[in-house]
Every structure is written in structure tokens, then in C-alpha cells.
Design a protein around this motif. Structure first.
Motif, PDB file in Angstrom:
ATOM      1  N   THR A 160     -43.050 141.322  78.245  1.00 46.39           N
ATOM      2  CA  THR A 160     -43.981 141.538  79.350  1.00 46.39           C
ATOM      3  C   THR A 160     -43.708 140.555  80.479  1.00 46.39           C
ATOM      4  O   THR A 160     -43.727 140.926  81.662  1.00 46.39           O
ATOM      5  CB  THR A 160     -45.430 141.409  78.862  1.00 46.39           C
ATOM      6  N   ARG A 161     -43.438 139.300  80.123  1.00 44.86           N
ATOM      7  CA  ARG A 161     -43.123 138.307  81.151  1.00 44.86           C
ATOM      8  C   ARG A 161     -41.858 138.697  81.916  1.00 44.86           C
ATOM      9  O   ARG A 161     -41.803 138.572  83.138  1.00 44.86           O
ATOM     10  CB  ARG A 161     -42.937 136.913  80.512  1.00 44.86           C
ATOM     11  N   VAL A 162     -40.843 139.167  81.188  1.00 51.76           N
ATOM     12  CA  VAL A 162     -39.595 139.555  81.855  1.00 51.76           C
ATOM     13  C   VAL A 162     -39.841 140.754  82.769  1.00 51.76           C
ATOM     14  O   VAL A 162     -39.373 140.783  83.917  1.00 51.76           O
ATOM     15  CB  VAL A 162     -38.476 139.839  80.828  1.00 51.76           C
ATOM     16  N   GLN A 163     -40.588 141.743  82.299  1.00 44.42           N
ATOM     17  CA  GLN A 163     -40.883 142.895  83.149  1.00 44.42           C
ATOM     18  C   GLN A 163     -41.661 142.457  84.384  1.00 44.42           C
ATOM     19  O   GLN A 163     -41.347 142.874  85.505  1.00 44.42           O
ATOM     20  CB  GLN A 163     -41.677 143.951  82.374  1.00 44.42           C
ATOM     21  N   ASP A 164     -42.656 141.615  84.204  1.00 43.84           N
ATOM     22  CA  ASP A 164     -43.446 141.106  85.326  1.00 43.84           C
ATOM     23  C   ASP A 164     -42.544 140.380  86.319  1.00 43.84           C
ATOM     24  O   ASP A 164     -42.594 140.634  87.532  1.00 43.84           O
ATOM     25  CB  ASP A 164     -44.524 140.168  84.770  1.00 43.84           C
ATOM     26  N   ASP A 165     -41.694 139.503  85.822  1.00 45.06           N
ATOM     27  CA  ASP A 165     -40.782 138.728  86.662  1.00 45.06           C
ATOM     28  C   ASP A 165     -39.793 139.622  87.408  1.00 45.06           C
ATOM     29  O   ASP A 165     -39.620 139.498  88.621  1.00 45.06           O
ATOM     30  CB  ASP A 165     -40.025 137.725  85.787  1.00 45.06           C
ATOM     31  N   HIS A 166     -39.156 140.538  86.694  1.00 47.54           N
ATOM     32  CA  HIS A 166     -38.095 141.345  87.301  1.00 47.54           C
ATOM     33  C   HIS A 166     -38.643 142.398  88.264  1.00 47.54           C
ATOM     34  O   HIS A 166     -38.061 142.631  89.326  1.00 47.54           O
ATOM     35  CB  HIS A 166     -37.247 142.009  86.225  1.00 47.54           C
ATOM     36  N   VAL A 167     -39.737 143.031  87.894  1.00 49.16           N
ATOM     37  CA  VAL A 167     -40.309 144.047  88.796  1.00 49.16           C
ATOM     38  C   VAL A 167     -40.875 143.369  90.040  1.00 49.16           C
ATOM     39  O   VAL A 167     -40.681 143.853  91.158  1.00 49.16           O
ATOM     40  CB  VAL A 167     -41.343 144.927  88.074  1.00 49.16           C
ATOM     41  N   THR A 168     -41.538 142.232  89.862  1.00 55.26           N
ATOM     42  CA  THR A 168     -42.035 141.495  91.028  1.00 55.26           C
ATOM     43  C   THR A 168     -40.865 141.047  91.900  1.00 55.26           C
ATOM     44  O   THR A 168     -40.974 141.065  93.135  1.00 55.26           O
ATOM     45  CB  THR A 168     -42.869 140.277  90.593  1.00 55.26           C
ATOM     46  N   GLY A 169     -39.763 140.693  91.273  1.00 53.53           N
ATOM     47  CA  GLY A 169     -38.584 140.273  92.021  1.00 53.53           C
ATOM     48  C   GLY A 169     -38.056 141.338  92.964  1.00 53.53           C
ATOM     49  O   GLY A 169     -37.537 141.014  94.036  1.00 53.53           O
ATOM     50  N   VAL A 170     -38.192 142.594  92.587  1.00 51.30           N
ATOM     51  CA  VAL A 170     -37.708 143.676  93.458  1.00 51.30           C
ATOM     52  C   VAL A 170     -38.825 144.276  94.302  1.00 51.30           C
ATOM     53  O   VAL A 170     -38.588 144.775  95.392  1.00 51.30           O
ATOM     54  CB  VAL A 170     -36.967 144.789  92.660  1.00 51.30           C
ATOM     55  N   ALA A 171     -40.051 144.220  93.819  1.00 48.07           N
ATOM     56  CA  ALA A 171     -41.179 144.811  94.544  1.00 48.07           C
ATOM     57  C   ALA A 171     -41.786 143.839  95.547  1.00 48.07           C
ATOM     58  O   ALA A 171     -42.400 144.260  96.528  1.00 48.07           O
ATOM     59  CB  ALA A 171     -42.252 145.262  93.555  1.00 48.07           C
ATOM     60  N   GLY A 172     -41.633 142.541  95.274  1.00 53.11           N
ATOM     61  CA  GLY A 172     -42.251 141.533  96.131  1.00 53.11           C
ATOM     62  C   GLY A 172     -43.655 141.214  95.653  1.00 53.11           C
ATOM     63  O   GLY A 172     -44.200 141.851  94.759  1.00 53.11           O
ATOM     64  N   GLY A 173     -44.231 140.195  96.239  1.00 50.22           N
ATOM     65  CA  GLY A 173     -45.574 139.781  95.876  1.00 50.22           C
ATOM     66  C   GLY A 173     -45.554 138.721  94.795  1.00 50.22           C
ATOM     67  O   GLY A 173     -44.527 138.105  94.506  1.00 50.22           O
TER      68      GLY A 173
END
Length: 169
Positions: free
Chosen positions: A49-62
Motif C-alpha cells: 500500500t505504501r508503494v502504491q501510494d508513493d508511486h501513484v502520487t509520484g505520477v499524479a502529483g499532490g
């Protein structure tokens, strides 16, 4: 079906696997490890979950859901807010103790943010380069598939460990 629908479906499948691995286990079972060097169901779910949060935020911003929605404080782990579990050793794995509701609550919050992001993607968006540190550079499509792959591997490991735990009951 377009690419955004396909990605949303894949992330929904991750959610099914995560809930299937966690639901009904006690906090002690979620923290149990096959040996002192092994991962636990709880750590695997927290990490994916942390990796998904980190990686998706990395491309989505915020800001990551972990900090923006107070999950870091709720978990109360002895790690910096930016920790994702990558490279964790046995002591860090043992420190992740959380109940099923907390784990799936955080996962579901990240999952919803992920769906909100991928549902707005056009097929052409997936060709955008998001990480030039690799050769070849990583596109958005490759990054999202990588997250799905990593999540499913860890969810499968958690499901296997769940099976071992249930045999011991």
C-alpha cells in the motif's frame, strides 16, 4: 474497454486480494512470521500500500494519502513519514503491527485515490515518460503496470501466509 478501464479493473483485483488476505485475521496473526527473517501478512499489505501510494502520487502529483489523511499518525510506526518498507530488515518488519481494519482502511483510501487518477487517463497519457533514471525511460503505463505487478505479488505472498496461519488455528 479502454486503457483506463483496464487499469481500474486491475487495481480492483488487487483490492480483492488484499481484503481476502487480511479480513478476519487478528492483529497477532497479521504480525506473525514464519521465522525471524520472514515478512508478515501485515507488513506485506502495509508495504504494498505504501508503494502504491508513493508511486501513484509520484505520477499524479499532490501529497500521499499516508500523510494527507493522517494514516501515518494512526499507524504510529517508528519510521519516517516517507518510509515505504523498501529494503526493510527483520526489525522493521516486526515493528509493523496493525489490525485488519487499519490496514484495509489505509489500503482502501489509497485504492480510491488510485482509481480516481486512472479513470481520468486517456490512452495517449500512458506513453508519457515519468522517470528518466532508467534505460529505457519509464512511461506512465509501465509505471502503473509495475505497481499492479508488485501489488499482486505481495498480495499473493500475504494470501499464502494467511493459509499457513489458518492451518495452525
Amino acid at each position: 474497454m479502454n486503457s483506463s478501464h483496464l487499469l481500474a479493473d486491475a487495481f480492483d483485483r488487487v483490492r480483492e486480494e488484499v481484503h481476502g488476505a487480511v479480513d478476519g485475521l487478528t492483529e497477532a496473526e497479521l504480525a506473525d512470521r514464519a521465522d525471524d527473517e520472514a515478512n508478515s501478512v501485515g507488513w506485506l499489505v502495509w508495504h504494498l500500500t505504501r508503494v502504491q501510494d508513493d508511486h501513484v502520487t509520484g505520477v499524479a502529483g499532490g501529497e500521499q494519502v499516508w500523510t494527507s489523511q493522517g494514516w501515518h499518525d494512526r499507524f504510529g510506526l517508528p519510521f519516517p513519514a516517507g518510509a515505504t518498507g523498501y529494503g526493510d530488515g527483520p526489525d522493521e518488519v516486526a515493528a509493523v503491527r496493525a489490525g485488519a481494519e487499519l490496514l484495509t482502511g489505509y489500503f482502501d483510501a489509497v485504492h480510491q485515490r488510485t482509481l480516481d487518477y486512472v479513470r481520468d487517463l486517456a490512452d495517449a497519457d500512458l506513453d508519457k515518460v515519468v522517470d528518466e533514471r532508467w534505460d529505457p525511460p519509464v512511461t506512465l503505463g509501465v509505471r502503473l503496470v509495475s505497481v499492479i505487478s508488485d501489488d499482486l505479488q505481495h498480495a499473493g505472498q500475504a494470501a499464502f501466509l494467511r493459509g499457513l496461519l489458518l492451518r495452525r488455528r
